[in-house]
Design a protein around this motif. Structure first.
Motif, short mmCIF file in Angstrom:
data_model
loop_
_atom_site.label_atom_id
_atom_site.label_comp_id
_atom_site.label_asym_id
_atom_site.label_seq_id
_atom_site.Cartn_x
_atom_site.Cartn_y
_atom_site.Cartn_z
N GLU A 132 -46.66 -12.45 -126.60
CA GLU A 132 -45.76 -12.14 -125.07
C GLU A 132 -44.54 -13.40 -125.17
OE1 GLU A 132 -46.63 -13.39 -120.07
OE2 GLU A 132 -48.02 -12.36 -121.77
N ARG A 133 -44.91 -13.83 -124.93
CA ARG A 133 -44.11 -14.93 -125.30
C ARG A 133 -43.33 -15.22 -126.43
NH1 ARG A 133 -47.36 -20.83 -124.01
NH2 ARG A 133 -48.11 -20.62 -122.25
N GLU A 134 -43.69 -15.05 -127.71
CA GLU A 134 -42.12 -14.47 -128.40
C GLU A 134 -40.81 -13.64 -127.98
OE1 GLU A 134 -41.94 -13.78 -133.20
OE2 GLU A 134 -43.50 -12.63 -132.20
N HIS A 135 -41.45 -12.93 -127.18
CA HIS A 135 -40.31 -11.50 -126.92
C HIS A 135 -40.12 -11.88 -125.10
CE1 HIS A 135 -42.84 -9.10 -129.95
NE2 HIS A 135 -41.78 -8.27 -129.89
N GLY A 136 -40.81 -12.69 -124.49
CA GLY A 136 -40.17 -13.51 -123.22
C GLY A 136 -39.62 -14.07 -123.24
N GLY A 137 -38.15 -14.59 -124.12
CA GLY A 137 -37.72 -15.35 -124.26
C GLY A 137 -38.09 -17.27 -124.29
N TRP A 138 -39.25 -17.37 -124.43
CA TRP A 138 -39.92 -19.11 -123.95
C TRP A 138 -38.91 -19.56 -124.92
CZ3 TRP A 138 -44.42 -20.57 -121.14
CH2 TRP A 138 -44.66 -19.76 -120.13
N THR A 139 -39.07 -21.09 -125.15
CA THR A 139 -38.74 -22.16 -126.07
C THR A 139 -39.30 -21.72 -127.24
OG1 THR A 139 -40.27 -23.41 -125.48
CG2 THR A 139 -37.49 -23.84 -123.61
N PRO A 140 -38.99 -22.24 -128.52
CA PRO A 140 -39.43 -21.81 -129.45
C PRO A 140 -40.89 -22.67 -129.65
CG PRO A 140 -37.40 -22.13 -129.68
CD PRO A 140 -37.28 -22.30 -129.03
N GLU A 141 -40.51 -23.72 -129.28
CA GLU A 141 -41.97 -25.05 -129.20
C GLU A 141 -43.67 -24.10 -128.72
OE1 GLU A 141 -39.09 -25.63 -128.12
OE2 GLU A 141 -38.13 -27.35 -129.42
N ASP A 142 -42.92 -23.56 -127.27
CA ASP A 142 -43.63 -23.15 -126.66
C ASP A 142 -45.06 -21.80 -127.40
OD1 ASP A 142 -44.12 -24.40 -124.05
OD2 ASP A 142 -42.84 -23.31 -123.15
N VAL A 143 -43.94 -21.12 -127.80
CA VAL A 143 -43.77 -20.02 -129.16
C VAL A 143 -44.69 -19.77 -129.94
CG1 VAL A 143 -43.24 -18.51 -130.47
CG2 VAL A 143 -41.91 -18.30 -128.66
N THR A 144 -44.72 -21.68 -130.44
CA THR A 144 -45.34 -22.15 -131.69
C THR A 144 -46.13 -22.32 -131.47
OG1 THR A 144 -43.39 -22.97 -132.49
CG2 THR A 144 -45.54 -23.76 -133.71
N ALA A 145 -46.12 -23.13 -130.21
CA ALA A 145 -48.01 -23.84 -129.63
C ALA A 145 -48.80 -22.39 -129.51
CB ALA A 145 -47.38 -24.61 -128.46
N ALA A 146 -48.23 -21.48 -128.73
CA ALA A 146 -48.84 -20.61 -128.40
C ALA A 146 -49.82 -19.73 -129.39
CB ALA A 146 -47.81 -19.35 -127.58
N ALA A 147 -48.64 -19.54 -130.66
CA ALA A 147 -49.54 -19.17 -131.88
C ALA A 147 -50.10 -20.02 -133.00
CB ALA A 147 -47.89 -19.24 -133.06
N GLY A 148 -49.89 -20.86 -132.61
CA GLY A 148 -51.11 -22.04 -133.19
C GLY A 148 -52.34 -22.35 -132.32
N ALA A 149 -52.52 -22.08 -131.21
CA ALA A 149 -53.71 -21.40 -130.89
C ALA A 149 -54.26 -20.45 -130.77
CB ALA A 149 -53.71 -21.86 -129.14
N ALA A 150 -53.57 -19.26 -131.21
CA ALA A 150 -53.74 -17.48 -131.72
C ALA A 150 -54.82 -17.64 -133.06
CB ALA A 150 -52.99 -17.06 -131.47
N ALA A 151 -53.68 -19.35 -134.27
CA ALA A 151 -54.66 -19.01 -135.23
C ALA A 151 -55.69 -19.57 -135.61
CB ALA A 151 -53.23 -19.53 -135.91
#
Length: 89
Positions: A48-67
Protein backbone atom coordinates in the motif's frame (compact mmCIF):
# COMPACT_ATOMS: atom_id res chain seq x y z
CA UNK A 1 -4.38 -0.76 -3.75
CA UNK A 2 -6.86 -0.47 -0.90
CA UNK A 3 -5.88 0.25 2.67
CA UNK A 4 -5.53 -2.58 5.14
CA UNK A 5 -8.77 -2.55 7.14
CA UNK A 6 -8.34 -1.32 10.69
CA UNK A 7 -10.30 -4.34 11.92
CA UNK A 8 -7.68 -6.65 10.40
CA UNK A 9 -4.84 -4.79 12.11
CA UNK A 10 -6.80 -4.81 15.38
CA UNK A 11 -7.38 -8.56 15.11
CA UNK A 12 -3.65 -9.23 14.68
CA UNK A 13 -2.85 -6.96 17.65
CA UNK A 14 -5.45 -8.73 19.81
CA UNK A 15 -3.99 -12.09 18.76
CA UNK A 16 -0.53 -10.88 19.80
CA UNK A 17 -1.90 -9.91 23.20
CA UNK A 18 -3.48 -13.35 23.67
CA UNK A 19 -0.21 -15.07 22.73
CA UNK A 20 1.75 -12.86 25.08
CA UNK A 21 -0.63 -13.66 27.92
CA UNK A 22 -0.41 -17.41 27.17
CA UNK A 23 3.38 -17.40 27.14
CA UNK A 24 5.03 -20.68 26.12
CA UNK A 25 1.71 -22.50 26.47
CA UNK A 26 0.60 -20.92 23.20
CA UNK A 27 2.67 -23.43 21.27
CA UNK A 28 4.38 -23.26 17.91
CA UNK A 29 1.32 -23.99 15.76
CA UNK A 30 -0.57 -21.02 17.20
CA UNK A 31 2.54 -18.85 17.10
CA UNK A 32 3.21 -19.78 13.46
CA UNK A 33 -0.37 -18.96 12.51
CA UNK A 34 -0.16 -15.58 14.25
CA UNK A 35 3.19 -14.73 12.68
CA UNK A 36 1.85 -15.67 9.24
CA UNK A 37 -1.15 -13.37 9.73
CA UNK A 38 1.13 -10.59 10.99
CA UNK A 39 3.42 -10.98 7.98
CA UNK A 40 0.46 -10.84 5.60
CA UNK A 41 -0.78 -7.60 7.16
CA UNK A 42 2.68 -6.03 7.04
CA UNK A 43 3.15 -7.13 3.41
CA UNK A 44 -0.15 -5.47 2.50
CA UNK A 45 0.86 -2.30 4.33
CA UNK A 46 4.21 -2.28 2.51
CA UNK A 47 2.50 -2.72 -0.87
CA UNK A 48 0.00 0.00 0.00
CA UNK A 49 2.81 2.41 0.85
CA UNK A 50 4.67 1.61 -2.36
CA UNK A 51 1.59 2.39 -4.44
CA UNK A 52 0.48 5.28 -2.25
CA UNK A 53 3.32 7.67 -2.93
CA UNK A 54 5.10 7.30 0.41
CA UNK A 55 8.75 8.27 0.62
CA UNK A 56 11.30 5.65 -0.42
CA UNK A 57 12.49 5.47 3.19
CA UNK A 58 8.98 4.66 4.44
CA UNK A 59 8.49 2.06 1.71
CA UNK A 60 11.84 0.46 2.56
CA UNK A 61 11.05 0.41 6.28
CA UNK A 62 7.65 -1.18 5.68
CA UNK A 63 9.12 -3.76 3.30
CA UNK A 64 11.86 -4.58 5.81
CA UNK A 65 9.35 -5.09 8.61
CA UNK A 66 7.27 -7.34 6.36
CA UNK A 67 10.33 -9.38 5.33
CA UNK A 68 11.38 -9.86 8.95
CA UNK A 69 7.88 -10.91 9.91
CA UNK A 70 7.77 -13.41 7.04
CA UNK A 71 11.12 -14.90 8.14
CA UNK A 72 9.83 -15.32 11.69
CA UNK A 73 6.61 -16.90 10.40
CA UNK A 74 8.54 -19.33 8.21
CA UNK A 75 10.84 -20.31 11.09
CA UNK A 76 7.89 -20.90 13.42
CA UNK A 77 6.12 -22.95 10.75
CA UNK A 78 9.22 -25.15 10.40
CA UNK A 79 9.31 -25.71 14.17
CA UNK A 80 5.63 -26.62 14.19
CA UNK A 81 6.05 -28.97 11.22
CA UNK A 82 8.96 -30.67 13.00
CA UNK A 83 6.70 -31.37 15.96
CA UNK A 84 8.39 -28.91 18.31
CA UNK A 85 5.53 -27.82 20.51
CA UNK A 86 6.99 -24.78 22.26
CA UNK A 87 9.43 -22.12 21.19
CA UNK A 88 11.71 -23.16 24.10
CA UNK A 89 12.15 -26.78 22.85
Amino acid sequence: MSAVPAAQVSAVLAWAARLSAAGPAAGTIETAAYLTAKAAVLERIAAEREHGGWTPEDVTAAAGAAASARQAADAAALLAAAGITTMED
